[in-house]
Scaffold this motif. Structure first.
Motif, PDB file in Angstrom:
ATOM      1  N   ASN A   1     -10.531  11.198   2.512  1.00 29.41           N
ATOM      2  CA  ASN A   1      -9.926  12.074   3.514  1.00 29.41           C
ATOM      3  C   ASN A   1      -8.907  13.068   2.978  1.00 29.41           C
ATOM      4  O   ASN A   1      -8.776  14.164   3.516  1.00 29.41           O
TER       5      ASN A   1
ATOM      6  N   GLU B   1       0.150   4.451  -2.403  1.00 31.37           N
ATOM      7  CA  GLU B   1      -0.135   5.780  -1.871  1.00 31.37           C
ATOM      8  C   GLU B   1       0.894   6.806  -2.367  1.00 31.37           C
ATOM      9  O   GLU B   1       0.531   7.910  -2.777  1.00 31.37           O
TER      10      GLU B   1
ATOM     11  N   LYS C   1     -10.072   3.895  -0.683  1.00 34.20           N
ATOM     12  CA  LYS C   1     -11.271   4.714  -0.435  1.00 34.20           C
ATOM     13  C   LYS C   1     -11.000   5.755   0.653  1.00 34.20           C
ATOM     14  O   LYS C   1     -11.373   6.922   0.522  1.00 34.20           O
ATOM     15  N   ARG C   2     -10.335   5.344   1.716  1.00 35.78           N
ATOM     16  CA  ARG C   2     -10.015   6.250   2.818  1.00 35.78           C
ATOM     17  C   ARG C   2      -9.123   7.399   2.334  1.00 35.78           C
ATOM     18  O   ARG C   2      -9.347   8.568   2.670  1.00 35.78           O
TER      19      ARG C   2
ATOM     20  N   LYS D   1     -14.380  -8.942  -3.396  1.00 33.88           N
ATOM     21  CA  LYS D   1     -14.422  -8.934  -1.930  1.00 33.88           C
ATOM     22  C   LYS D   1     -13.103  -9.390  -1.309  1.00 33.88           C
ATOM     23  O   LYS D   1     -13.063  -9.820  -0.174  1.00 33.88           O
ATOM     24  N   ASN D   2     -12.004  -9.287  -2.078  1.00 35.11           N
ATOM     25  CA  ASN D   2     -10.725  -9.773  -1.576  1.00 35.11           C
ATOM     26  C   ASN D   2      -9.577  -8.896  -2.070  1.00 35.11           C
ATOM     27  O   ASN D   2      -8.575  -9.404  -2.539  1.00 35.11           O
ATOM     28  N   SER D   3      -9.738  -7.580  -1.972  1.00 34.44           N
ATOM     29  CA  SER D   3      -8.661  -6.678  -2.370  1.00 34.44           C
ATOM     30  C   SER D   3      -8.019  -6.112  -1.109  1.00 34.44           C
ATOM     31  O   SER D   3      -8.695  -5.481  -0.297  1.00 34.44           O
TER      32      SER D   3
ATOM     33  N   TYR E   1      -8.428  -2.003  -0.997  1.00 30.24           N
ATOM     34  CA  TYR E   1      -9.676  -1.310  -1.322  1.00 30.24           C
ATOM     35  C   TYR E   1     -10.020  -0.256  -0.259  1.00 30.24           C
ATOM     36  O   TYR E   1     -10.258   0.908  -0.584  1.00 30.24           O
ATOM     37  N   ASN E   2     -10.048  -0.660   0.996  1.00 24.18           N
ATOM     38  CA  ASN E   2     -10.420   0.277   2.065  1.00 24.18           C
ATOM     39  C   ASN E   2      -9.401   1.400   2.205  1.00 24.18           C
ATOM     40  O   ASN E   2      -9.762   2.555   2.436  1.00 24.18           O
ATOM     41  N   ASP E   3      -8.111   1.080   2.056  1.00 32.13           N
ATOM     42  CA  ASP E   3      -7.074   2.113   2.116  1.00 32.13           C
ATOM     43  C   ASP E   3      -7.267   3.145   1.006  1.00 32.13           C
ATOM     44  O   ASP E   3      -7.135   4.352   1.235  1.00 32.13           O
TER      45      ASP E   3
ATOM     46  N   TRP F   1       0.817  -1.212   0.000  1.00 34.83           N
ATOM     47  CA  TRP F   1       0.000   0.000   0.000  1.00 34.83           C
ATOM     48  C   TRP F   1       0.851   1.263   0.000  1.00 34.83           C
ATOM     49  O   TRP F   1       0.508   2.271  -0.623  1.00 34.83           O
TER      50      TRP F   1
END
Length: 164
Positions: A136, A99, A131-132, A122-124, A127-129, A95
């Motif tokens: 933000n 980034e 989107k965050r 449903k297995n990345s 993904y959440n990083d 990540w």
């Protein structure tokens, strides 16, 4: 207190009607099993996207190229007002590399980002990083596409859904 016997009311079903796309193309909404395909046509009015960018892993650069080629085909077919995106390679599959690359390449002019992230449905891992980060710190629209999804047969359908 709840009644044991529900009340009966009279009613009627209203037909859902039709959708009208650009060039006066119309089709029924209700019970339409081909609505996805029929909606793949020029829209009445599109949003201008002037500086889109795409990110993918260096090791999966061929997926990014294939995605951009299909995007160009769809853009031409729909006469969609989007400039051809820049394709950027991310060096490593952690990540921090994603980034760093995103922050170095996304500018004030960038108005849409597509991330081709590692993983499957449903297995990345990122993904959440992702989107965050965009919610933000970099408040511009993004679309995540997973590598495994692009390795399937429905790349055109994926591209069309992103455009529409």
């Amino acid at each position: 207190k709840l009644e044991k016997k529900p009340i009966t009311i009279s009613g009627q079903k209203i037909d859902a009607g039709q959708i009208e796309m650009g060039k006066q193309v119309r089709f029924d909404i209700e019970n339409n099993k081909n609505i996805d395909r029929q909606a793949q046509t020029k829209l009445h009015r599109e949003v201008q996207i002037s500086k889109p960018v795409v990110f993918c892993l260096r090791s999966e650069f061929h997926l990014g190229q294939s995605f951009l080629n299909m995007l160009k085909t769809s853009m031409d077919d729909y006469d969609f007002p989007i400039q051809r995106p820049e394709l950027y390679e991310v060096d490593s599959s952690n990540w921090d590399s994603w980034e760093r690359c995103i922050k170095n390449k996304v500018t004030r002019e960038t108005d849409f980002v597509i991330l081709i992230l590692p993983g499957g449905k449903k297995n990345s891992p990122f993904y959440n990083d992702a989107k965050r980060l965009f919610i933000n710190e970099i408040p511009i629209p993004i679309q995540v596409v997973l590598q495994d999804t692009l390795k399937g047969k429905n790349v055109r359908s994926i591209v069309n859904k992103i455009l529409v």
